[in-house]
Design a protein around this motif. Structure first.
Motif, PDB file in Angstrom:
ATOM      1  N   GLY A 107       0.805  -1.205   0.000  1.00 34.76           N
ATOM      2  CA  GLY A 107       0.000   0.000   0.000  1.00 34.76           C
ATOM      3  C   GLY A 107       0.835   1.249   0.000  1.00 34.76           C
ATOM      4  N   LEU A 108       0.174   2.342   0.330  1.00 37.06           N
ATOM      5  CA  LEU A 108       0.786   3.675   0.351  1.00 37.06           C
ATOM      6  C   LEU A 108       0.996   4.096   1.791  1.00 37.06           C
ATOM      7  CD1 LEU A 108       1.506   6.219  -1.390  1.00 37.06           C
ATOM      8  CD2 LEU A 108      -0.858   6.954  -0.997  1.00 37.06           C
ATOM      9  N   VAL A 109       2.187   4.591   2.096  1.00 34.71           N
ATOM     10  CA  VAL A 109       2.501   5.003   3.455  1.00 34.71           C
ATOM     11  C   VAL A 109       3.441   6.202   3.413  1.00 34.71           C
ATOM     12  CG1 VAL A 109       4.452   3.413   3.659  1.00 34.71           C
ATOM     13  CG2 VAL A 109       3.243   4.160   5.731  1.00 34.71           C
ATOM     14  N   GLU A 110       3.378   7.022   4.438  1.00 37.31           N
ATOM     15  CA  GLU A 110       4.267   8.180   4.529  1.00 37.31           C
ATOM     16  C   GLU A 110       5.646   7.761   5.044  1.00 37.31           C
ATOM     17  OE1 GLU A 110       1.014  11.747   5.312  1.00 37.31           O
ATOM     18  OE2 GLU A 110       2.389  11.130   6.908  1.00 37.31           O
ATOM     19  N   PRO A 111       6.672   8.530   4.729  1.00 41.55           N
ATOM     20  CA  PRO A 111       8.009   8.237   5.277  1.00 41.55           C
ATOM     21  C   PRO A 111       7.967   8.164   6.799  1.00 41.55           C
ATOM     22  CG  PRO A 111       8.171   9.869   3.555  1.00 41.55           C
ATOM     23  CD  PRO A 111       6.707   9.657   3.792  1.00 41.55           C
ATOM     24  N   GLY A 112       8.658   7.157   7.331  1.00 45.63           N
ATOM     25  CA  GLY A 112       8.648   6.923   8.761  1.00 45.63           C
ATOM     26  C   GLY A 112       7.559   5.984   9.216  1.00 45.63           C
ATOM     27  N   GLY A 113       6.653   5.653   8.329  1.00 45.67           N
ATOM     28  CA  GLY A 113       5.540   4.784   8.671  1.00 45.67           C
ATOM     29  C   GLY A 113       5.904   3.313   8.612  1.00 45.67           C
ATOM     30  N   SER A 114       4.876   2.481   8.807  1.00 40.48           N
ATOM     31  CA  SER A 114       5.077   1.035   8.862  1.00 40.48           C
ATOM     32  C   SER A 114       4.050   0.322   7.996  1.00 40.48           C
ATOM     33  CB  SER A 114       4.929   0.539  10.312  1.00 40.48           C
ATOM     34  OG  SER A 114       5.897   1.116  11.146  1.00 40.48           O
ATOM     35  N   LEU A 115       4.442  -0.834   7.511  1.00 42.60           N
ATOM     36  CA  LEU A 115       3.549  -1.728   6.791  1.00 42.60           C
ATOM     37  C   LEU A 115       3.921  -3.157   7.148  1.00 42.60           C
ATOM     38  CD1 LEU A 115       3.317  -0.354   3.112  1.00 42.60           C
ATOM     39  CD2 LEU A 115       1.449  -0.486   4.781  1.00 42.60           C
ATOM     40  N   ARG A 116       2.951  -4.055   6.988  1.00 43.83           N
ATOM     41  CA  ARG A 116       3.203  -5.470   7.221  1.00 43.83           C
ATOM     42  C   ARG A 116       2.739  -6.248   6.003  1.00 43.83           C
ATOM     43  NH1 ARG A 116       0.363  -9.891  10.975  1.00 43.83           N
ATOM     44  NH2 ARG A 116       2.193 -11.017  11.750  1.00 43.83           N
ATOM     45  N   LEU A 117       3.650  -7.017   5.425  1.00 44.64           N
ATOM     46  CA  LEU A 117       3.326  -7.870   4.288  1.00 44.64           C
ATOM     47  C   LEU A 117       3.166  -9.310   4.762  1.00 44.64           C
ATOM     48  CD1 LEU A 117       5.863  -6.594   1.588  1.00 44.64           C
ATOM     49  CD2 LEU A 117       3.609  -5.680   2.182  1.00 44.64           C
ATOM     50  N   SER A 118       2.280 -10.031   4.098  1.00 43.37           N
ATOM     51  CA  SER A 118       2.078 -11.445   4.392  1.00 43.37           C
ATOM     52  C   SER A 118       2.178 -12.245   3.103  1.00 43.37           C
ATOM     53  CB  SER A 118       0.700 -11.683   5.019  1.00 43.37           C
ATOM     54  OG  SER A 118       0.547 -10.973   6.217  1.00 43.37           O
ATOM     55  N   CYS A 119       2.656 -13.461   3.217  1.00 41.39           N
ATOM     56  CA  CYS A 119       2.729 -14.369   2.072  1.00 41.39           C
ATOM     57  C   CYS A 119       2.440 -15.773   2.567  1.00 41.39           C
ATOM     58  CB  CYS A 119       4.098 -14.315   1.420  1.00 41.39           C
ATOM     59  SG  CYS A 119       4.324 -15.500   0.075  1.00 41.39           S
ATOM     60  N   SER A 120       1.471 -16.410   1.937  1.00 35.65           N
ATOM     61  CA  SER A 120       1.111 -17.775   2.300  1.00 35.65           C
ATOM     62  C   SER A 120       1.318 -18.702   1.120  1.00 35.65           C
ATOM     63  CB  SER A 120      -0.351 -17.843   2.747  1.00 35.65           C
ATOM     64  OG  SER A 120      -0.545 -17.134   3.943  1.00 35.65           O
ATOM     65  N   ALA A 121       1.882 -19.859   1.390  1.00 33.60           N
ATOM     66  CA  ALA A 121       2.103 -20.882   0.370  1.00 33.60           C
ATOM     67  C   ALA A 121       1.015 -21.937   0.451  1.00 33.60           C
ATOM     68  CB  ALA A 121       3.466 -21.531   0.561  1.00 33.60           C
ATOM     69  N   SER A 122       0.549 -22.350  -0.709  1.00 34.31           N
ATOM     70  CA  SER A 122      -0.442 -23.420  -0.762  1.00 34.31           C
ATOM     71  C   SER A 122      -0.116 -24.319  -1.948  1.00 34.31           C
ATOM     72  CB  SER A 122      -1.851 -22.851  -0.892  1.00 34.31           C
ATOM     73  OG  SER A 122      -2.003 -22.128  -2.104  1.00 34.31           O
ATOM     74  N   GLY A 123      -0.819 -25.456  -1.998  1.00 30.36           N
ATOM     75  CA  GLY A 123      -0.583 -26.384  -3.096  1.00 30.36           C
ATOM     76  C   GLY A 123       0.163 -27.608  -2.618  1.00 30.36           C
TER      77      GLY A 123
END
Length: 120
Positions: free
Chosen positions: A10-26
């Motif tokens: 997503g979009l965030v300002e400098p100094g901010g935080s984000l959390r990414l997730s990745c799930s494997a299936s199959g």
């Protein structure tokens, strides 16, 4: 075949935080390493953070001390906590997983990518 599903960009300002997730299936026998790479326009894809099945962690120099990778309890999900984000962190972030789908067949799969934009 292994599929990777990413979320959290997503979009965030400098100094901010984000959390990414990745799930494997199959269908997979092992996940030997799972992690994140990123690619900004005009640049090559670079390592962000990877965790191995043995519990080793590897970070790109530019994110050390700011980003943290972790695994879910089932070891088929990874999270990337990104703090103190900078405009130069702007890129498409790709999840990657490597391992074996059976006793002899190796795989090296990529997710579709999620955009991270750091701007004021």
């Amino acid at each position: 075949q292994v599929q990777l599903v990413e979320s959290g960009g997503g979009l965030v300002e400098p100094g901010g935080s984000l959390r990414l997730s990745c799930s494997a299936s199959g269908s997979f026998y092992t996940i030997n390493a799972m992690g994140w790479y990123r690619q900004a326009p005009g640049n090559e894809r670079e390592l962000v953070a990877v965790v191995t099945s043995g519990g080793s962690y590897n970070y790109g120099d530019s994110v050390k001390g700011r980003f943290t990778i972790s695994r879910g309890d089932a070891k088929d999900t990874v999270y990337l906590e990104m703090n103190s984000l900078k405009p130069e962190d702007t890129a498409v972030y790709y999840c990657n997983a490597r391992g074996y789908s059976d006793y002899v067949s190796a795989y090296d799969e990529w997710g579709q990518g999620t955009q991270v934009t750091v701007t004021s």
